[in-house]
Design an enzyme around this catalytic site. Structure first.
Site: not given
Ligand code: HPA
Length: 238
Positions: A6, A23, A27, A46, A90-93, A184, A186, A208-209, A222
């Protein structure tokens, strides 16, 4: 065994010892183009773009992980096992499980609870809570303080499922039982791989939410909040 199935890199030393992993591969491209110098792209397999560059003169890589534990499980495994990577951040939301978290708040992940079978299947490891690497995580906390960026230090839920339609699943149960403050998909797999290879892994998340208030950010909003988190992560290599 390089190149791996990969990651299309044939030589050692192309990928830095420290890798930031958002992710979204686009980004990763944005981070490389915005924050790094002398950038070279090392992966297109990929479309999971990976780049190596320098930050304040230090070599660093950034690569997408994809969404979910199977995806980050594959990429982080190959980076640790075959490319000499020592630290993955890891840098995520994430989605907030608690009203103490607002949109754009930044979390430094203490540990990740998961219902996932990743650890059991991959390593015969039954733990349902995996810690982030202590040293690397403490470094992130210290850097945040130095930069004057407020962060939360929390347990999170690494979920296998984004869309839930079962009466048996209530996120409030995870808040009560495990003190999960956000979700999240991961970290749990990343922490298992780091544990197996005796390497380091940590995770920074931007809210993010919210599953409590049902507020959500737009993709453009974001991006801005994301920058704060990247600044913290990049200082690790300084
Ligand atoms: N659920 C799962 N993963 C996420 C979410 C969520 O609401 N928001 C950002 N990553």
């Amino acid at each position: 065994m390089i190149p791996t199935p990969h990651i299309g890199v044939k030589e050692q030393g192309v990928i830095a010892k420290v890798v930031l992993m958002p992710g979204d591969p686009l980004r990763a491209k944005f981070i490389a183009e915005t924050f790094l110098e002398d950038v070279v792209q090392f992966n297109t397999v990929r479309n999971m773009f990976g780049y190596t560059g320098t930050y304040k003169g230090e070599k660093i890589s950034v690569m997408g992980s994809g969404m979910g534990m199977p995806s980050i499980g594959i990429y982080s495994y190959e980076l640790y096992a075959y490319y000499g990577v020592e630290k993955i951040i890891r840098v995520g939301s994430c989605g907030a499980y608690s009203d103490k978290l607002n949109l754009y708040d930044v979390i430094v992940v203490k540990d990740a609870y998961s219902e996932s079978t990743f650890g059991k299947v991959a390593y015969g490891d039954d733990r349902e809570i995996m810690p982030s690497s202590k040293e690397l995580t403490e470094e992130l906390l210290e850097i945040s303080k130095k930069l004057g960026i407020k962060v939360f230090y929390e347990t999170i839920h690494s979920s296998d499922v984004f869309y839930h339609h079962s009466d048996d699943f209530k996120f409030t149960d995870l808040v009560e039982k495990y003190n999960c403050m956000a979700v999240e998909m991961e970290s749990f797999a990343l922490f298992h791989n780091a544990n197996y290879f005796k390497k380091q892994a940590a995770c920074l998340l931007t809210v993010s939410d919210s599953l409590v208030t049902h507020e959500a950010t737009t993709a453009e909003e974001r991006q801005l909040a994301f920058d704060q988190m990247i600044k913290i992560a990049l200082e690790v290599i300084k």
